[in-house]
Motif scaffolding. Sequence first.
Motif, short mmCIF file in Angstrom:
data_model
loop_
_atom_site.label_atom_id
_atom_site.label_comp_id
_atom_site.label_asym_id
_atom_site.label_seq_id
_atom_site.Cartn_x
_atom_site.Cartn_y
_atom_site.Cartn_z
N ARG A 104 -67.43 34.99 28.33
CA ARG A 104 -66.44 35.23 29.38
C ARG A 104 -65.04 35.04 28.83
NH1 ARG A 104 -64.39 30.71 32.11
NH2 ARG A 104 -65.23 28.74 31.35
N PRO A 105 -64.06 35.70 29.47
CA PRO A 105 -62.67 35.48 29.06
C PRO A 105 -62.17 34.14 29.59
CG PRO A 105 -62.78 37.09 30.83
CD PRO A 105 -64.19 36.73 30.49
N LEU A 106 -61.26 33.53 28.85
CA LEU A 106 -60.61 32.30 29.30
C LEU A 106 -59.19 32.63 29.73
CD1 LEU A 106 -61.56 29.54 26.68
CD2 LEU A 106 -62.63 30.03 28.89
N ALA A 107 -58.82 32.17 30.91
CA ALA A 107 -57.42 32.26 31.34
C ALA A 107 -56.61 31.27 30.50
CB ALA A 107 -57.31 31.94 32.82
N ALA A 108 -55.31 31.46 30.48
CA ALA A 108 -54.43 30.63 29.64
C ALA A 108 -54.57 29.15 29.94
CB ALA A 108 -52.98 31.09 29.81
N PHE A 150 -53.12 25.82 16.38
CA PHE A 150 -53.50 27.23 16.42
C PHE A 150 -53.97 27.62 17.81
CE2 PHE A 150 -57.06 30.23 16.32
CZ PHE A 150 -56.39 31.37 15.90
N TRP A 151 -54.86 26.83 18.40
CA TRP A 151 -55.41 27.18 19.72
C TRP A 151 -54.38 27.06 20.83
CZ3 TRP A 151 -59.09 30.34 20.06
CH2 TRP A 151 -60.06 30.40 19.07
N ARG A 152 -53.43 26.13 20.69
CA ARG A 152 -52.35 26.08 21.69
C ARG A 152 -51.53 27.37 21.63
NH1 ARG A 152 -52.41 20.67 20.21
NH2 ARG A 152 -50.78 20.94 18.65
N ALA A 153 -51.27 27.87 20.42
CA ALA A 153 -50.53 29.12 20.27
C ALA A 153 -51.33 30.30 20.84
CB ALA A 153 -50.20 29.36 18.79
N VAL A 213 -52.19 34.19 25.37
CA VAL A 213 -52.94 34.64 26.55
C VAL A 213 -52.01 34.60 27.76
CG1 VAL A 213 -54.86 34.10 28.12
CG2 VAL A 213 -55.20 33.99 25.63
N ALA A 214 -51.25 33.52 27.90
CA ALA A 214 -50.33 33.37 29.04
C ALA A 214 -49.28 34.48 29.06
CB ALA A 214 -49.65 32.00 28.99
N ARG A 215 -48.84 34.93 27.89
CA ARG A 215 -47.85 36.00 27.80
C ARG A 215 -48.47 37.39 27.95
NH1 ARG A 215 -46.11 32.60 23.58
NH2 ARG A 215 -47.11 33.94 22.06
N GLY A 216 -49.80 37.47 28.05
CA GLY A 216 -50.46 38.76 28.17
C GLY A 216 -50.57 39.52 26.87
N GLU A 217 -50.45 38.82 25.75
CA GLU A 217 -50.50 39.46 24.44
C GLU A 217 -51.91 39.56 23.87
OE1 GLU A 217 -46.15 37.67 23.11
OE2 GLU A 217 -47.96 36.85 22.23
N VAL A 230 -56.30 41.30 20.53
CA VAL A 230 -54.84 41.28 20.50
C VAL A 230 -54.37 42.62 21.06
CG1 VAL A 230 -52.78 41.02 19.07
CG2 VAL A 230 -54.88 39.76 18.50
N THR A 231 -53.78 42.57 22.23
CA THR A 231 -53.40 43.79 22.95
C THR A 231 -51.93 44.14 22.83
OG1 THR A 231 -53.12 42.48 24.97
CG2 THR A 231 -55.28 43.55 24.64
N ALA A 232 -51.10 43.21 22.38
CA ALA A 232 -49.66 43.47 22.23
C ALA A 232 -49.44 44.32 20.98
CB ALA A 232 -48.90 42.15 22.13
N MET A 233 -49.13 45.57 21.20
CA MET A 233 -48.96 46.53 20.11
C MET A 233 -47.61 47.22 20.25
SD MET A 233 -51.55 46.62 18.06
CE MET A 233 -52.43 45.07 18.16
#
Length: 178
Positions: A8-12, A50-53, A58-62, A82-85
């Motif tokens: 499952r996906p994790l929210a930020a 690393f995981w905090r970053a 995730v919080a930024r929608g990237e 990674v969706t930010a392109m």
Amino acid sequence: MSTPIRIRPLAAAEAAQRVPELADVLLDCVEGGASVSFMLPLSREKAEAFWRAVAEGVARGERVLLVAEDTDGRAVGTVQLVTAMPDNQPHRADVAKMLVHRRARRQGVAQRLLDAVDAQALAAGKTVLVLDTVTGSDAERLYARCGWQRVGSIPNYALMPDGAPCATTYFHKQLPAA
């Protein structure tokens, strides 16, 4: 016998709360010899940073962070989309940091994470996926079995956690447009 695994996906916010647990998976993979951008010895502080970053991304929608959980709800694997392109690549995403804890390997966890990545990519309107992995690794064989197309390899691209150079193979996957 394989253990039931939930993907499952994790929210930020949840990703941020689970940083120590996610760091455990990363530490296990690096200590097991995985070339995933980190060198030995990898400190817990660096793994958690690393995981905090990642959670911030995730919080930024990237990016989308997927987790594989065992029956106790413990993380045994992760992968990121990674969706930010750039503007000229709105249809593309990178698959990054496929990690499966050694205790959960050879149980289909990685393949299930890849299936979930495909679903998340399509939901985000992404139809071209790209990833790289160590040439000759179990992961390279997995990606080929899962329908990824080999693009080529680059010698001496990265270092293994112990400092030995390794080649990297690039793959792409074309998903059907909705």
